[in-house]
Design an enzyme around this catalytic site. Structure first.
Site: not given
Length: 289
Positions: A106, A160, A173-174, A177
């Site tokens: 997490n 996400s 981040y994309a 994830k």
């Protein structure tokens, strides 16, 4: 019919908790969704290892769990440090009398920037945090998961909607994830057939955490070289109408709470999902993009 009803009731009745006797490592559990997950897991009978870079917040979560009669230990440290990961796994196994049942990857934050202005440091840090660190933890935990004793074991990787649909200003981040999805599916295929390990991804939409709060609140994390990385979304010019419009594409017309997000992690880790593996569970209030 009466016998069948009793049988079904027995399957759904866990008097000692959904996770009774299981040992769970939850990274990034000093605050937010991770802290809520730690408390929920403990209430369901798990022995929880609270792993977070903030030692005081980790201990605060442990203290709150013990106050309610639960079992937990704090093992604070930097998830990007391989020596810390080795220590985390060892202490978790010692706490669990030689076993670990659940990993929840997490820990993480965002370091946003548009494509043409993103630095190598931003790129490398977010990929390391959301992809390399979970891999290192799973690899280090392999001896406790590649076990043929019939005990439940599962890995829950947090993702996400940015990784599912992409998001402007979050290329690093994309990508990270999105990678979590393939990571999860591969674990399910490698460790499921012989060892019965389940692996699933939980992808969150708009959840009320420090990552989605107003950037003007001043929340930050320290980057790899000690620099402050501001968290949140700029809301300087937000009006009540624009705030309502931001939730207009969410069928439930509101963001989710950290407790709701944590509850979905608990559900996926629980025996109620015992035949679910290799999946991405979307927790978005119905938002599809």
């Amino acid at each position: 019919m009466t016998d069948r009803i009793s049988q079904l009731a027995g399957h759904l009745n866990y008097p000692k908790g959904l996770l009774a006797g299981q040992v769970a490592i939850i990274t990034g559990s000093g605050q937010g969704i991770g802290a809520e997950a730690a408390r929920l897991f403990a209430k369901e009978g798990a022995k929880v290892v609270v792993a977070d870079i903030d030692a005081q917040k980790s201990q605060d979560v442990v203290d709150s769990i013990k106050k309610e009669g639960g079992q937990a230990i704090a093992v604070p440290g930097d998830i990007l440090n391989s020596e810390y990961i080795a220590t985390l796994v060892k202490k978790a196994a010692d706490f669990g009398d030689g076993k670990i049942n659940i990993l929840v990857n997490n820990a993480g934050y965002t370091w946003d920037g548009v494509i043409h202005k993103m630095t190598d440091k931003q790129w490398d840090n977010i990929i390391a945090l959301h992809c390399t660190a979970p891999f290192n933890l799973v690899r280090a935990s392999a001896p406790y998961f590649r076990v043929k004793d019939g005990a439940p074991r599962c890995i829950v990787n947090i993702s996400s909607t940015s990784g599912v649909h992409g998001n402007a200003g979050q290329l690093n981040y994309a990508l990270a994830k999105a990678g979590v999805t393939g990571f999860t599916k591969t674990i399910a295929k490698e460790w499921g057939p012989q060892f019965g390990v389940r692996a699933n991804t939980v992808a969150f939409g708009h959840i009320l955490t420090r990552l989605t709060a107003a950037k003007e609140n001043g929340a930050f994390v320290q980057g790899p070289d000690g620099e402050k990385i501001a968290l949140g979304i700029p809301q300087k010019n937000t009006t009540p109408d624009s705030a309502a419009a931001a939730n207009a594409d969410i069928p439930l017309r509101r963001p989710g709470t950290a407790t709701e997000a944590a509850s979905s992690i608990l559900a996926v880790a629980s025996p109620l999902f015992s035949y679910v593996t290799g999946q991405t569970i979307m927790v978005t209030g119905g938002r599809n993009m």
